[in-house]
Design a protein around this motif. Structure first.
Motif: not given
Length: 211
Positions: A136-164
């Motif tokens: 659901d593309q609409a569920a992608n917009a919450e919550p709002t954030f801005t992050v900088e990923v440190p070296d050696g690390y990952l930022w991960v998200q589920g495809d079901n953004r409303g339930n992940s």
């Protein structure tokens, strides 16, 4: 050598080879939740390959299995094999492992990941990403954030953004929602069950335009 000794030797050899394959090449896992729908369904059985990361790191768009960094798993997701036989098969890689998480990598070390632009699209290094695989593309917009990923690390998200329960919901944790590359077990490679959805898991090209 007597037949009974040959039989024991063959069993021991088979177990050792299975452990080696699990440790270095391929491991079986199952999907415990709805967080990766529609790409992955609950109870899908997967083979996760480890060869891709022998000399490298996960890329944006990869679907990875990783160890719980601490407090991400609920009791149902963290459930272990229910009997001795299942536990033994899990050790040698012949029974799907639990106690892990599976998400999509959307940011790697050095990236700036932001949610979201006016169209609700994820932004990586200032570039909007068209994620056609989202439930659901609409569920992608919450919550709002801005992050900088440190070296050696990952930022991960589920495809079901409303339930992940992914990196977004662990910003306040000691780890800041980031996953160490060392915690990654491997890359989702082949769906083996259900047979009607048997097939290789394709890599997404959604992040090809990200600088």
């Amino acid at each position: 050598m007597p037949v009974w000794q040959e039989s024991i030797l063959l069993v021991v050899t088979a177990v050792v080879l299975a452990v080696i394959v699990k440790t270095f090449f391929v491991q079986a896992f199952y999907i415990p939740s709805e967080s990766m729908e529609p790409t992955m369904q609950v109870d899908d059985k997967l083979l996760v390959q480890k060869v891709s990361y022998w000399g490298g790191s996960p890329d944006r768009g990869d679907i990875v299995v990783f160890d719980d960094p601490g407090g991400w798993l609920g009791s149902a997701d963290a459930s272990a094999p229910s009997n001795v036989v299942q536990k033994a098969l899990e050790v040698i890689g012949l029974y799907p492992s639990g106690g892990h998480l599976i998400k999509r990598v959307v940011g790697v070390g050095g990236d700036t990941v932001e949610c979201c632009d006016s169209a609700g699209r994820l932004m990586v290094n200032g570039e909007p990403v068209e994620e056609s695989y989202l439930a659901d593309q609409a569920a992608n917009a919450e919550p709002t954030f801005t992050v900088e990923v440190p070296d050696g690390y990952l930022w991960v998200q589920g495809d079901n953004r409303g339930n992940s329960s992914d990196s977004r919901y662990h910003l306040g944790d000691p780890g800041g929602g980031f996953i160490s590359e060392d915690a990654v077990v491997g890359k989702a490679w082949l769906r083996v069950w259900p047979f009607s959805r048997f097939g290789f898991i394709e890599h997404s090209d959604a992040f090809e335009g990200v600088p």
